[in-house]
Design an enzyme around this catalytic site. Structure first.
Site, short mmCIF file in Angstrom:
data_model
loop_
_atom_site.label_atom_id
_atom_site.label_comp_id
_atom_site.label_asym_id
_atom_site.label_seq_id
_atom_site.Cartn_x
_atom_site.Cartn_y
_atom_site.Cartn_z
N SER A 29 0.64 -1.19 0.14
CA SER A 29 0.11 0.15 0.06
C SER A 29 0.93 1.11 -0.04
O SER A 29 0.30 2.20 -0.38
CB SER A 29 -0.83 -0.05 1.41
OG SER A 29 -0.29 -0.04 2.25
N HIS A 86 -5.08 -5.29 -1.26
CA HIS A 86 -5.02 -4.22 -2.23
C HIS A 86 -5.26 -4.69 -3.48
O HIS A 86 -5.16 -3.91 -4.54
CB HIS A 86 -3.89 -3.14 -2.12
CG HIS A 86 -4.04 -2.43 -0.93
ND1 HIS A 86 -4.64 -1.20 -0.82
CD2 HIS A 86 -3.46 -2.59 0.38
CE1 HIS A 86 -4.17 -0.79 0.34
NE2 HIS A 86 -3.58 -1.54 1.11
N LYS A 106 -11.81 -2.32 0.68
CA LYS A 106 -11.12 -1.54 -0.46
C LYS A 106 -12.24 -1.86 -1.72
O LYS A 106 -13.14 -1.51 -1.82
CB LYS A 106 -9.71 -2.18 -0.50
CG LYS A 106 -8.98 -1.93 0.86
CD LYS A 106 -7.48 -2.11 0.89
CE LYS A 106 -7.01 -2.16 2.18
NZ LYS A 106 -7.34 -0.96 3.13
N1 PMP Z 1 -3.73 -5.82 5.17
C1 PMP Z 1 -3.33 -4.98 4.19
C2 PMP Z 1 -2.22 -5.07 3.42
C3 PMP Z 1 -3.98 -3.35 4.37
O1 PMP Z 1 -3.44 -2.49 3.59
C4 PMP Z 1 -4.99 -3.25 5.25
C5 PMP Z 1 -5.67 -2.09 5.47
N2 PMP Z 1 -5.09 -0.74 5.08
C6 PMP Z 1 -5.37 -4.49 6.07
C7 PMP Z 1 -4.76 -5.44 5.95
C8 PMP Z 1 -6.34 -4.13 7.16
O2 PMP Z 1 -7.67 -4.30 6.52
P1 PMP Z 1 -9.01 -3.50 7.12
O3 PMP Z 1 -9.12 -2.16 6.74
O4 PMP Z 1 -10.16 -4.49 6.77
O5 PMP Z 1 -8.79 -3.74 8.84
#
Ligand code: PMP
Length: 412
Positions: free
Chosen positions: A186, A214, A245
């Site tokens: 991300s 993502h 997402k």
């Molecule tokens: N894993 C990754 C790689 C993420 O980028 C994110 C959220 N940014 C999450 C897990 C967590 O997801 P959630 O927002 O559903 O808690």
């Protein structure tokens, strides 16, 4: 020092970064949402380019209708954990649909993606176990290792050779090591070198988990993520992901061909000791999964938008992340410059995410510009234009100051 004193340093550091008239990028308030791509921040109408709404499904009519129906039929919340009263028929049905979509034996639905990582990695890997992870893995993966008390070994970001070196050092223990990588990272928007990682795993052993938070809906012919795109799904032992997402709601999941996934339900504290996702979230995710499969043109549109943005910003001379993707990372200078730049973008009508060190690599601030299939080309061009207007000040090495923000405001 009392329990609460430690936060005053944090408050001082944050306050030092933000000048008088600037908005704070830490906990921005989006005052109104008009669509997946437009909102209002303070008195500025902005193009939303800092969401993870990759397919733009938050306002999809089918998803909204499904959520509304569930709300009316099943109420606002389950008021209980998956283990107790929080598993409805729809949670069960979504698990079956996810398992089918990913071509896996079983699926588990969690209340968030964060909890999906905690609930799988943190339960599978205990103090006797080793987790080998990419250094840039998400905080939830690190927290999961801490929760399980596992031994953590990090390899250099996206460096399969470094991963191999570290796995080799483990000798026989390599075969029982849990390797964790992400589909799309991300921060910089780059993809794991999954074919190379799988090659190492085939030779040395280990179990491979890919967090496709993502990349679901974004990569692969059917949107199953990087494992599909790289043609290595059979070598991936478990995929975890989120509903927050591409699927436009909230919740998380894990899918696997290992029959033991179902047994995790009885041991996973983040599954057992928290309330389950509300029926309306589950219903909209089920609808989103269908829309995602029925409309592959959304994914194409997302990539067209990403390409247009990436080449537009590259042509302006900005320093971008290494790989084209729906998250385009733009490296700026100091944290102060980052805050000023972010403010100026809002004044120019564009909302992005600001990331400061230590979360950003290389000690430099960066902004993450996220693309959605719902952006029009005109909106993408507006984003590029806003970056163009600020370019002279950044390129000249002049600090992006409050003056820049005022200049932008008058131009806006
Ligand atoms: N894993 C990754 C790689 C993420 O980028 C994110 C959220 N940014 C999450 C897990 C967590 O997801 P959630 O927002 O559903 O808690």
């Amino acid at each position: 020092m009392t329990l609460f004193d430690k936060f005053s340093k944090l408050a001082q550091d944050r306050a030092a970064l933000i000048q008088d008239k600037q908005k704070s990028p830490f906990g921005t308030r989006i005052d109104q949402i008009y669509s997946p791509t437009e909102g209002r921040v303070g008195d500025r109408r902005v193009v939303l380019a800092g969401t993870n709404n990759y397919l733009g499904l938050t306002f999809d009519p089918d998803c909204i209708a499904a959520a509304r129906h569930a709300l009316e039929e099943e109420g606002t919340g389950t008021t209980g954990s998956r283990m107790a009263n929080g598993t409805y028929g729809s949670h069960w049905a979504l698990e079956a649909e996810l398992a089918e979509f990913f071509g896996r034996r079983s699926a588990m639905v969690f209340s968030t993606g964060y909890l999906a990582n905690l609930g799988t990695i943190g339960t599978l890997a205990g103090p006797e176990d080793i987790v080998l992870l990419d250094a840039d893995c998400h905080a939830s993966i690190y927290d999961a290792c801490r929760m399980g008390g596992s031994q953590v070994i990090r390899f250099r970001h996206n460096d399969a050779a470094d991963m191999e070196k570290r796995l080799r050092r483990l000798g026989d223990r390599a075969r029982d090591t849990l390797i964790v990588v992400e589909g799309i990272y991300s921060m910089l928007g780059d993809q794991a070198p999954l074919a190379d990682i799988v090659d190492v795993k085939r030779r040395l052993g280990g179990f491979l988990m890919v967090d496709e938070a993502h990349s679901v809906g974004v990569l692969g012919e059917h949107g199953r993520g990087l494992a599909e795109a790289a043609g290595v799904e059979a070598d991936v032992d478990m995929i975890v992901g989120t509903f927050s997402k591409s699927l436009g709601a909230i919740g998380g999941f894990a899918v696997s061909q290992h029959p033991e996934l179902d047994l995790l339900r009885y041991a996973s504290r983040p599954y057992i000791f928290t309330a389950s996702s509300s029926p309306s979230s589950i219903a909209s995710v089920r609808a989103a999964l269908k829309v995602m499969q029925a409309r592959p043109e959304l994914r194409q549109r997302l990539w067209d938008n990403a390409g247009r943005l990436y080449s537009g910003l590259a042509a302006l001379g900005y320093s971008l992340g290494p790989q084209l993707g729906p998250v385009v990372a733009v490296t700026l200078g100091s944290p102060q410059e980052g805050v000023a730049f972010w403010n100026a973008l809002i004044e120019h009508g564009v909302y992005v995410n600001l990331v400061l060190p230590p979360a950003s690599p290389g000690g430099q601030a960066l902004v993450r510009v996220s693309v959605s299939a719902a952006h029009s080309f005109e909106q993408i061009d507006r984003i590029v234009e806003a970056f163009d207007r600020m370019r002279p000040l950044v390129a000249s090495g002049e600090p992006a100051s409050a003056q820049l923000v005022e200049g932008a405001a008058s131009a806006g």
